[in-house]
Design a protein around this motif. Structure first.
Motif, PDB file in Angstrom:
ATOM      1  N   VAL A  25       0.937  -1.114   0.022  1.00  0.00           N
ATOM      2  CA  VAL A  25       0.024  -0.069  -0.093  1.00  0.00           C
ATOM      3  C   VAL A  25       0.687   1.293  -0.006  1.00  0.00           C
ATOM      4  N   GLN A  26       1.936   1.369   0.785  1.00  0.00           N
ATOM      5  CA  GLN A  26       2.852   2.454   0.989  1.00  0.00           C
ATOM      6  C   GLN A  26       3.495   2.517  -0.695  1.00  0.00           C
ATOM      7  N   LEU A  27       4.105   1.699  -1.096  1.00  0.00           N
ATOM      8  CA  LEU A  27       4.567   1.575  -2.532  1.00  0.00           C
ATOM      9  C   LEU A  27       3.539   2.361  -3.639  1.00  0.00           C
ATOM     10  N   THR A  28       2.215   1.647  -3.554  1.00  0.00           N
ATOM     11  CA  THR A  28       1.406   2.074  -4.419  1.00  0.00           C
ATOM     12  C   THR A  28       0.866   3.346  -4.223  1.00  0.00           C
ATOM     13  N   LEU A  29       0.728   4.116  -2.983  1.00  0.00           N
ATOM     14  CA  LEU A  29       0.370   5.443  -2.616  1.00  0.00           C
ATOM     15  C   LEU A  29       1.519   6.498  -3.190  1.00  0.00           C
ATOM     16  N   GLY A 158      -4.413  -0.357 -11.398  1.00  0.00           N
ATOM     17  CA  GLY A 158      -3.280  -1.156 -12.017  1.00  0.00           C
ATOM     18  C   GLY A 158      -1.887  -1.096 -11.539  1.00  0.00           C
ATOM     19  N   THR A 159      -1.521  -0.061 -10.803  1.00  0.00           N
ATOM     20  CA  THR A 159      -0.280   0.158 -10.210  1.00  0.00           C
ATOM     21  C   THR A 159      -0.468  -0.675  -8.989  1.00  0.00           C
ATOM     22  N   PHE A 160      -1.436  -0.591  -8.177  1.00  0.00           N
ATOM     23  CA  PHE A 160      -1.483  -1.668  -7.205  1.00  0.00           C
ATOM     24  C   PHE A 160      -1.387  -3.137  -7.646  1.00  0.00           C
ATOM     25  N   GLN A 161      -1.860  -3.435  -8.492  1.00  0.00           N
ATOM     26  CA  GLN A 161      -1.726  -4.827  -9.144  1.00  0.00           C
ATOM     27  C   GLN A 161      -0.140  -5.007  -9.516  1.00  0.00           C
ATOM     28  N   GLN A 162       0.344  -4.188 -10.283  1.00  0.00           N
ATOM     29  CA  GLN A 162       1.643  -4.218 -11.028  1.00  0.00           C
ATOM     30  C   GLN A 162       2.831  -4.109  -9.810  1.00  0.00           C
ATOM     31  N   SER A 163       2.449  -3.773  -8.496  1.00  0.00           N
ATOM     32  CA  SER A 163       3.221  -3.482  -7.543  1.00  0.00           C
ATOM     33  C   SER A 163       4.091  -4.849  -7.172  1.00  0.00           C
ATOM     34  N   ALA A 164       3.117  -6.094  -7.416  1.00  0.00           N
ATOM     35  CA  ALA A 164       3.632  -7.574  -7.322  1.00  0.00           C
ATOM     36  C   ALA A 164       4.934  -7.608  -7.869  1.00  0.00           C
ATOM     37  N   LEU A 165       5.341  -6.946  -9.020  1.00  0.00           N
ATOM     38  CA  LEU A 165       6.485  -7.285  -9.785  1.00  0.00           C
ATOM     39  C   LEU A 165       7.726  -6.772  -8.997  1.00  0.00           C
ATOM     40  N   VAL A 166       7.685  -5.833  -8.053  1.00  0.00           N
ATOM     41  CA  VAL A 166       8.789  -5.651  -7.288  1.00  0.00           C
ATOM     42  C   VAL A 166       9.438  -6.621  -6.361  1.00  0.00           C
ATOM     43  N   TYR A 199      -5.640  -8.843  -2.842  1.00  0.00           N
ATOM     44  CA  TYR A 199      -5.368  -7.985  -4.055  1.00  0.00           C
ATOM     45  C   TYR A 199      -6.888  -7.921  -4.537  1.00  0.00           C
ATOM     46  N   PHE A 200      -7.726  -8.749  -4.752  1.00  0.00           N
ATOM     47  CA  PHE A 200      -9.013  -8.400  -5.274  1.00  0.00           C
ATOM     48  C   PHE A 200      -9.921  -7.886  -4.060  1.00  0.00           C
TER      49      PHE A 200
END
Length: 222
Positions: A25-29, A158-166, A199-200
């Motif tokens: 969440v911190q990463l996404t925000l 989309g960024t919240f979901q893509q954050s899993a890539l890190v 995530y959902f």
């Protein structure tokens, strides 16, 4: 299928999963702050009458829109420190990678919204004696944000979901913790099912908000 489900092992590791979710969440925000602010500046450059400003902005947008996000994340993590001698912690690099990607998509949303600002409003700003910067801040920006809110929120999801890539570059987000937990407990099905549900649970309410805003405002610019 001869498999016995056991979610008990996963429930015993709720604290690490929660910590990973907080990191996500911190990463996404933080990435959204970068994407929202930088995206607007890039949109203004895309609409510039000067090719020297417009072309670099266009290349930036096309690069991030036309290359895989996973390649961008890995390139920024491993290549930026080597090429530019710049070293940040893993979380900051994750924010940079996701924020730049989001800025490219938000720039297009802003650009389309800015083009819908009525000319009469700009003329009124000129008549009131507002300089170009004041017209941008007080007329263009508020109108563009209102028009593009549904698209910006969708991009944020989309960024919240893509954050899993890190997780691939050892940022201890929800996916990284999940991978470690799956290895530790030998319960990959249960672990990644829980991760997917988390995530959902976060994304679905926000997507419903987007649909509500779209119904309230009608068609939006894409």
């Amino acid at each position: 299928m001869d498999y016995s489900f056991d979610f008990h092992a996963i429930s015993q590791h709720g604290a690490p999963l929660l910590k990973g979710l907080v990191t996500t969440v911190q990463l996404t925000l933080a990435a959204n702050v970068v994407g929202l602010t930088l995206g607007f500046g890039i949109a203004l450059l895309l609409l510039s009458r000067w090719a020297a400003l417009r072309t670099p902005a266009m290349l930036f947008v096309e690069f991030f829109r036309c290359t895989p996000a996973i390649v961008q994340v890995i390139w920024i993590f491993y290549c930026v420190p080597i090429l530019f001698d710049v070293y940040f912690d893993a979380l900051t690099m994750g924010v940079l990678a996701l924020g730049l990607n989001l800025a490219a998509f938000n720039a297009e949303a802003y650009r389309a919204a800015i083009q819908t600002v009525p000319r009469e409003q700009l003329d009124a700003g000129i008549a009131l004696g507002l300089n170009p910067l004041q017209r941008i801040l007080h007329i263009v920006l508020p109108s563009a944000v209102r028009t593009s809110i549904p698209v910006l929120i969708t991009n944020g999801i989309g960024t919240f979901q893509q954050s899993a890539l890190v997780a691939l570059v050892a940022v201890e987000d929800l996916m990284y913790v999940g991978k470690s937990l799956a290895t530790e407990t030998y319960r990959p099905i249960e672990t990644f099912t829980v991760i997917a549900l988390v995530y959902f649970a976060v994304s679905f309410p926000v997507s419903q908000l987007v649909e509500y805003l779209q119904r309230r405002r009608g068609p939006v610019a894409h």
